[in-house]
Enzyme design. Structure first.
Site, PDB file in Angstrom:
ATOM      1  N   LEU A  11      30.750  41.999  36.680  1.00 17.42           N
ATOM      2  CA  LEU A  11      30.834  42.355  35.256  1.00 17.42           C
ATOM      3  C   LEU A  11      29.833  43.431  34.857  1.00 17.42           C
ATOM      4  O   LEU A  11      29.843  43.892  33.718  1.00 17.42           O
ATOM      5  CB  LEU A  11      30.582  41.106  34.396  1.00 17.42           C
ATOM      6  N   SER A  12      28.975  43.850  35.768  1.00 14.01           N
ATOM      7  CA  SER A  12      27.868  44.740  35.429  1.00 14.01           C
ATOM      8  C   SER A  12      28.217  46.221  35.517  1.00 14.01           C
ATOM      9  O   SER A  12      28.564  46.713  36.593  1.00 14.01           O
ATOM     10  CB  SER A  12      26.687  44.467  36.359  1.00 14.01           C
ATOM     11  N   PRO A  13      28.061  46.973  34.412  1.00  9.06           N
ATOM     12  CA  PRO A  13      28.298  48.415  34.486  1.00  9.06           C
ATOM     13  C   PRO A  13      27.239  49.121  35.330  1.00  9.06           C
ATOM     14  O   PRO A  13      27.525  50.139  35.957  1.00  9.06           O
ATOM     15  CB  PRO A  13      28.221  48.862  33.021  1.00  9.06           C
TER      16      PRO A  13
END
Length: 198
Positions: A11-13
């Site tokens: 989920l991490s940009p």
């Protein structure tokens, strides 16, 4: 031989913006990578991680500015407000775990394909067809999306505990020689560490 334990959430940009630089560094130094997707929400209960909606407005705005700057710096496209974020991270995470167990493809490319699908291609990485497409693109059997789910979930939970035990508190984190390198902007430090200690 040294090994990099790569802890991350899909989920991490910031994990997306690392691109494939970790894989390039590992190849240059002849180091293996153990991909360890973990549950950031569970980890956060023990490490002080604050979910984005609960952060002060100034920090939320700064995050968007920083993501734009990093994306421009590394030359990767990014949608700062993806249509399918946040989504359920478990299907994509367990697909990465299953692929790593099965072998035969490129796990780094798979992880990056899933991150790119979310942050640049407006796809929902919780959807089976998206996961299958990414598995195929990385040289894996798309059917891995449906296999060994229970084992993969158990490893996902173990990865989260391993992250806690290893003093990991965010994504992406690279652990080697009992040292934590947190953030895509610490890859140069990791590179230098491997150069000096290889």
């Amino acid at each position: 031989m040294a090994r990099i334990d790569y802890y991350f959430t899909v989920l991490s940009p910031f994990t997306y913006l690392a691109g494939l630089r970790l894989e390039e560094i590992a190849a240059r130094h002849g180091v293996d990578i153990e991909y360890k997707p973990f549950n950031i929400a569970e980890l956060g209960k023990h490490t002080g991680f604050v979910p984005l909606p609960q952060r002060p407005k100034a920090k939320q705005e700064y995050r968007l500015q920083e993501l734009g700057r990093i994306a421009a710096h590394v030359g990767l496209p990014i949608n700062l407000h993806p249509a399918h974020w946040p989504t359920n991270p478990v299907p994509a995470s367990t697909a990465i775990i299953s692929a790593q167990m099965a072998g035969g493809g490129d796990v780094g490319k798979l992880a990056y394909s899933l991150l790119r699908a979310e942050w640049a291609e407006e796809k929902d990485i919780a959807q089976d067809h998206v996961i299958r497409e990414c598995l195929s693109e990385a040289g894996f059997d798309p059917g891995l999306a449906d296999r060994d789910m229970l084992s993969a979930v158990e490893i996902y939970e173990k990865n989260t505990q391993d992250a806690l035990n290893g003093n990991v508190f965010g994504s992406p984190s690279y652990v080697v020689d009992h040292q934590v390198f947190w953030g895509q902007d610490r890859l140069d430090y990791l590179d230098r560490h491997l150069e000096r200690n290889g």
